[in-house]
Write a protein that holds these residues in place. Structure first.
Motif, PDB file in Angstrom:
ATOM      1  N   MET A   7     -60.105  91.811  13.679  1.00 36.65           N
ATOM      2  CA  MET A   7     -59.188  90.820  14.011  1.00 36.65           C
ATOM      3  C   MET A   7     -58.687  89.712  12.882  1.00 36.65           C
ATOM      4  N   GLN A   8     -59.873  90.008  11.910  1.00 42.93           N
ATOM      5  CA  GLN A   8     -59.419  89.041  10.554  1.00 42.93           C
ATOM      6  C   GLN A   8     -58.594  89.853   9.707  1.00 42.93           C
ATOM      7  N   LYS A   9     -57.706  89.147   9.161  1.00 45.02           N
ATOM      8  CA  LYS A   9     -56.507  89.864   8.475  1.00 45.02           C
ATOM      9  C   LYS A   9     -56.798  89.463   7.038  1.00 45.02           C
ATOM     10  N   ASP A  10     -57.700  90.355   6.338  1.00 46.64           N
ATOM     11  CA  ASP A  10     -57.919  90.335   5.007  1.00 46.64           C
ATOM     12  C   ASP A  10     -58.090  91.573   4.423  1.00 46.64           C
ATOM     13  N   ASP A  11     -58.804  91.541   3.184  1.00 37.54           N
ATOM     14  CA  ASP A  11     -58.966  92.602   2.187  1.00 37.54           C
ATOM     15  C   ASP A  11     -60.114  93.516   2.368  1.00 37.54           C
ATOM     16  N   ILE A  12     -60.928  93.240   3.616  1.00 37.32           N
ATOM     17  CA  ILE A  12     -62.074  93.770   3.573  1.00 37.32           C
ATOM     18  C   ILE A  12     -62.195  95.370   3.720  1.00 37.32           C
ATOM     19  N   ILE A  15     -61.469  96.845   0.306  1.00 41.17           N
ATOM     20  CA  ILE A  15     -62.703  96.814  -0.449  1.00 41.17           C
ATOM     21  C   ILE A  15     -63.731  97.431   0.026  1.00 41.17           C
ATOM     22  N   ALA A  16     -63.899  97.987   1.456  1.00 36.47           N
ATOM     23  CA  ALA A  16     -65.028  98.898   1.839  1.00 36.47           C
ATOM     24  C   ALA A  16     -64.424 100.341   1.509  1.00 36.47           C
ATOM     25  N   SER A  17     -63.464 100.639   1.319  1.00 44.23           N
ATOM     26  CA  SER A  17     -62.652 102.105   1.118  1.00 44.23           C
ATOM     27  C   SER A  17     -63.102 102.128  -0.621  1.00 44.23           C
ATOM     28  N   TYR A  18     -62.824 101.026  -1.204  1.00 43.28           N
ATOM     29  CA  TYR A  18     -63.031 101.438  -2.857  1.00 43.28           C
ATOM     30  C   TYR A  18     -64.764 101.572  -2.864  1.00 43.28           C
ATOM     31  N   LEU A  19     -65.567 101.049  -2.151  1.00 44.66           N
ATOM     32  CA  LEU A  19     -66.966 101.011  -2.266  1.00 44.66           C
ATOM     33  C   LEU A  19     -67.379 102.439  -1.748  1.00 44.66           C
ATOM     34  N   PRO A  37     -74.423  82.748  -3.587  1.00 52.77           N
ATOM     35  CA  PRO A  37     -73.177  82.226  -3.003  1.00 52.77           C
ATOM     36  C   PRO A  37     -72.677  82.274  -1.778  1.00 52.77           C
ATOM     37  N   ALA A  38     -72.150  81.544  -0.988  1.00 55.50           N
ATOM     38  CA  ALA A  38     -71.314  81.762   0.189  1.00 55.50           C
ATOM     39  C   ALA A  38     -70.605  82.833   0.225  1.00 55.50           C
ATOM     40  N   LEU A  39     -69.557  82.855  -0.580  1.00 54.47           N
ATOM     41  CA  LEU A  39     -68.839  83.992  -0.752  1.00 54.47           C
ATOM     42  C   LEU A  39     -69.150  85.429  -0.691  1.00 54.47           C
ATOM     43  N   VAL A  40     -70.467  85.379  -1.663  1.00 59.42           N
ATOM     44  CA  VAL A  40     -71.067  86.920  -1.818  1.00 59.42           C
ATOM     45  C   VAL A  40     -72.020  87.062  -0.421  1.00 59.42           C
ATOM     46  N   LYS A  41     -72.404  86.181   0.232  1.00 62.70           N
ATOM     47  CA  LYS A  41     -73.094  86.332   1.483  1.00 62.70           C
ATOM     48  C   LYS A  41     -72.080  86.712   2.656  1.00 62.70           C
ATOM     49  N   ASN A  42     -70.908  86.090   2.511  1.00 66.37           N
ATOM     50  CA  ASN A  42     -69.863  86.403   3.409  1.00 66.37           C
ATOM     51  C   ASN A  42     -69.470  87.999   3.259  1.00 66.37           C
ATOM     52  N   LEU A  43     -69.279  88.217   1.934  1.00 66.80           N
ATOM     53  CA  LEU A  43     -69.027  89.725   1.771  1.00 66.80           C
ATOM     54  C   LEU A  43     -69.934  90.895   2.258  1.00 66.80           C
ATOM     55  N   ASP A  45     -72.058  90.110   4.883  1.00 69.27           N
ATOM     56  CA  ASP A  45     -72.007  90.066   6.185  1.00 69.27           C
ATOM     57  C   ASP A  45     -70.817  90.963   6.734  1.00 69.27           C
ATOM     58  N   ARG A  46     -69.780  90.696   6.191  1.00 66.28           N
ATOM     59  CA  ARG A  46     -68.652  91.579   6.628  1.00 66.28           C
ATOM     60  C   ARG A  46     -68.722  93.107   6.153  1.00 66.28           C
ATOM     61  N   LEU A  47     -69.312  93.494   5.370  1.00 65.38           N
ATOM     62  CA  LEU A  47     -69.634  94.775   4.813  1.00 65.38           C
ATOM     63  C   LEU A  47     -70.737  95.651   5.713  1.00 65.38           C
ATOM     64  N   LEU A  48     -71.579  94.598   6.162  1.00 68.47           N
ATOM     65  CA  LEU A  48     -72.562  95.190   6.920  1.00 68.47           C
ATOM     66  C   LEU A  48     -71.650  95.416   8.445  1.00 68.47           C
ATOM     67  N   GLY A  49     -70.999  94.770   9.051  1.00 66.85           N
ATOM     68  CA  GLY A  49     -70.167  95.131  10.234  1.00 66.85           C
ATOM     69  C   GLY A  49     -69.321  96.244   9.799  1.00 66.85           C
ATOM     70  N   THR A  50     -68.749  96.531   8.637  1.00 66.30           N
ATOM     71  CA  THR A  50     -67.922  97.731   8.675  1.00 66.30           C
ATOM     72  C   THR A  50     -68.903  98.884   8.545  1.00 66.30           C
TER      73      THR A  50
END
Length: 62
Positions: A7-12, A15-19, A37-43, A45-50
């Motif tokens: 539901m989150q509209k962003d570039d994750i 990014i996951a497809s590039y990874l 940093p919080a931004l790296v932790k957020n990345l 967490d989001r990639l773990l969900g993916t």
């Protein structure tokens, strides 16, 4: 919900497809008080969900 679409509209997803195409990834970030940093932790967490979603549906991730 049940849509299997984030539901989150962003570039994750992009990014996951590039990874997925990489053989190795180097990440550089400043370390504050023995934590990332919080931004790296957020990345992470989001990639773990993916990754978990793709593992559940028998896709290969990294």
């Amino acid at each position: 919900m049940g849509t299997k679409i984030c539901m989150q509209k962003d570039d994750i997803q992009e990014i996951a497809s590039y990874l997925r195409e990489c053989q190795i990834v180097f990440l550089s970030a400043l370390v504050y008080c023995a934590n990332v940093p919080a931004l790296v932790k957020n990345l992470f967490d989001r990639l773990l969900g993916t990754a978990a979603r793709e593992k559940i549906y028998d896709f290969d991730f990294l």
